[in-house]
Design an enzyme around this catalytic site. Structure first.
Site, PDB file in Angstrom:
ATOM      1  N   GLU A 255      -0.268  15.820  36.661  1.00 43.37           N
ATOM      2  CA  GLU A 255      -1.480  15.275  36.029  1.00 43.37           C
ATOM      3  C   GLU A 255      -2.575  15.204  37.075  1.00 43.37           C
ATOM      4  O   GLU A 255      -2.320  14.832  38.223  1.00 43.37           O
ATOM      5  CB  GLU A 255      -1.283  13.850  35.491  1.00 43.37           C
ATOM      6  CG  GLU A 255      -0.425  13.675  34.285  1.00 43.37           C
ATOM      7  CD  GLU A 255      -0.358  12.195  33.860  1.00 43.37           C
ATOM      8  OE1 GLU A 255      -1.185  11.390  34.347  1.00 43.37           O
ATOM      9  OE2 GLU A 255       0.535  11.860  33.063  1.00 43.37           O
ATOM     10  N   GLU A 306      -8.487  10.120  24.206  1.00 45.82           N
ATOM     11  CA  GLU A 306      -7.482   9.310  23.513  1.00 45.82           C
ATOM     12  C   GLU A 306      -8.081   7.938  23.196  1.00 45.82           C
ATOM     13  O   GLU A 306      -7.827   6.958  23.891  1.00 45.82           O
ATOM     14  CB  GLU A 306      -6.228   9.190  24.376  1.00 45.82           C
ATOM     15  CG  GLU A 306      -5.597  10.549  24.668  1.00 45.82           C
ATOM     16  CD  GLU A 306      -4.442  10.477  25.653  1.00 45.82           C
ATOM     17  OE1 GLU A 306      -3.294  10.647  25.227  1.00 45.82           O
ATOM     18  OE2 GLU A 306      -4.699  10.238  26.845  1.00 45.82           O
ATOM     19  N   LYS A 309      -5.925   4.756  22.955  1.00 47.20           N
ATOM     20  CA  LYS A 309      -5.065   4.384  24.079  1.00 47.20           C
ATOM     21  C   LYS A 309      -5.405   2.979  24.558  1.00 47.20           C
ATOM     22  O   LYS A 309      -6.577   2.578  24.594  1.00 47.20           O
ATOM     23  CB  LYS A 309      -5.245   5.395  25.214  1.00 47.20           C
ATOM     24  CG  LYS A 309      -4.215   5.281  26.316  1.00 47.20           C
ATOM     25  CD  LYS A 309      -4.335   6.450  27.285  1.00 47.20           C
ATOM     26  CE  LYS A 309      -3.241   6.427  28.326  1.00 47.20           C
ATOM     27  NZ  LYS A 309      -3.320   7.582  29.251  1.00 47.20           N
ATOM     28  N   GLU A 315      -9.557   5.044  30.544  1.00 44.42           N
ATOM     29  CA  GLU A 315      -8.322   5.738  30.187  1.00 44.42           C
ATOM     30  C   GLU A 315      -8.462   6.541  28.897  1.00 44.42           C
ATOM     31  O   GLU A 315      -7.684   7.464  28.641  1.00 44.42           O
ATOM     32  CB  GLU A 315      -7.175   4.726  30.028  1.00 44.42           C
ATOM     33  CG  GLU A 315      -6.817   3.983  31.287  1.00 44.42           C
ATOM     34  CD  GLU A 315      -5.850   4.761  32.167  1.00 44.42           C
ATOM     35  OE1 GLU A 315      -5.461   5.871  31.772  1.00 44.42           O
ATOM     36  OE2 GLU A 315      -5.497   4.255  33.251  1.00 44.42           O
TER      37      GLU A 315
END
Length: 356
Positions: A255, A306, A309, A315
């Site tokens: 990642e 996202e 999330k 994030e």
């Protein structure tokens, strides 16, 4: 002869591209079907994918494609795979039943750490890795699929200078046998690398250093010169592994990304700069100062924003595509190796042919 020369030039320019993968997370609130997602990968020449748990619809959609896959064992499934029969069943259901899918790695757990909220899984990671490896070997896939786990920089107690990289004292008992397992099985360590978090957590941070835009050397370490934070973090991990007998364990960056909003330095401009420069850097053949001369297999995080999330707002904004599949940045995911060949090397090849 001219025909042969032309074929050589085309071969240099258009083939043997280094591929950058992209992670596909599960916290996506868009309406795209899994087939649509795979089509988006194909249409953008993204030939490597990471998923975090078995997803039958994705696996079906990947059949017959050239997309190589990291498939994950989620942390909450690790304990169950401490049973060999359960591991055999997992490999059968999620790998053997999909012979037309190009599995590359199995990531057994993600960012399990004695010091964070995943500490309850620490004792289950290595036995699960061993059992999955056994099942893959019995299936005759041991030469095709490597078993690893995805770790992160939070395990390091020392990361500066990178040559002094070392795991935290209370992490060694957990990570050392994993490093030994990887070395014995010729498997890589998967590491999540985020210069963004390292940068915003440091009051003396140098943003160009994190974005690959520093004009020159920022750090000198035992004769090695560092101009970006990404290499610094990777080489700290290499040093930490070497101290535990993992000198030859390769690191795959499972990642890496930068958010486009939601926090300090989280802007669309910075994120676009990071992703473009990261792709350019890891597809080059320069490697890192400690491990020169090799490309760095890397997976961008992540395919989509996202919005559902949990956690910090940043994030939710690591996607390189919006949830409606529109690209947030103009990125090229496959860079021909020839783009990294020096002018003298390229013309040396052509000169050799001119003398024939």
């Amino acid at each position: 002869m001219l025909l042969l020369l032309g074929l050589l030039i085309n071969l240099l320019i258009f083939t043997d591209a280094q591929s950058v993968g992209v992670c596909y997370g599960g916290v996506v609130d868009g309406s795209s079907s899994q087939q649509d997602v795979v089509n988006l990968y194909k249409n953008n020449s993204i030939t490597r994918m990471r998923i975090y748990q078995p997803n039958q619809a994705i696996l079906q959609a990947l059949k017959g494609t050239n997309i190589e896959l990291i498939i994950g064992v989620p942390n909450d499934a690790l304990q169950s795979l401490n049973n060999q029969n359960a591991a055999n069943t997992w490999v059968r259901d999620n790998i053997q039943n999909y012979p037309d899918v190009q599995f590359r790695y199995v990531a057994v757990g993600n960012e399990v750490d004695p010091n964070n909220g995943n500490s309850q899984h620490v004792n289950f990671v290595l036995p699960a890795m061993q059992n999955v490896q056994n099942a893959i070997n019995v299936a005759g896939l041991g030469n095709q699929i490597k078993v690893s786990t995805a770790t992160y920089s939070g395990l390091l107690g020392v990361s500066y200078p990178p040559s002094n990289g070392a795991f935290r004292d209370n992490v060694r008992g957990f990570i050392e046998p994993i490093v030994k397992f990887l070395s014995e099985n010729n498997s890589p360590m998967l590491v999540n690398i985020y210069p963004y978090f390292a940068s915003i957590g440091n009051p003396n941070s140098n943003l160009p250093y994190a974005l690959f835009t520093a004009p020159g050397t920022i750090l000198r370490d035992n004769g090695r010169q560092y101009s970006n934070l990404f290499d610094t973090i990777i080489d700290a991990h290499y040093a930490a592994q070497a101290s535990l007998g993992g000198e030859n364990v390769e690191i795959v960056v499972s990642e890496s990304g930068w958010p486009s909003e939601g926090g300090d330095a989280a802007t669309i401009e910075n994120a676009g700069t990071y992703y473009k420069n990261l792709i350019r850097h890891v597809t080059a053949t320069t490697g890192t100062p400690a491990k020169p001369g090799r490309s760095i297999e890397t997976y961008l995080y992540s395919m989509f924003d996202e919005r559902n999330k949990t956690g910090a707002e940043s994030e939710k904004h690591f996607g390189i595509f919006s949830v409606d599949e529109r690209p947030k940045y103009q990125l090229s995911f496959n860079v021909p190796k020839s783009m990294n060949v020096s002018i003298s090397e390229r013309y040396g090849i052509l000169a050799a042919f001119s003398l024939m």
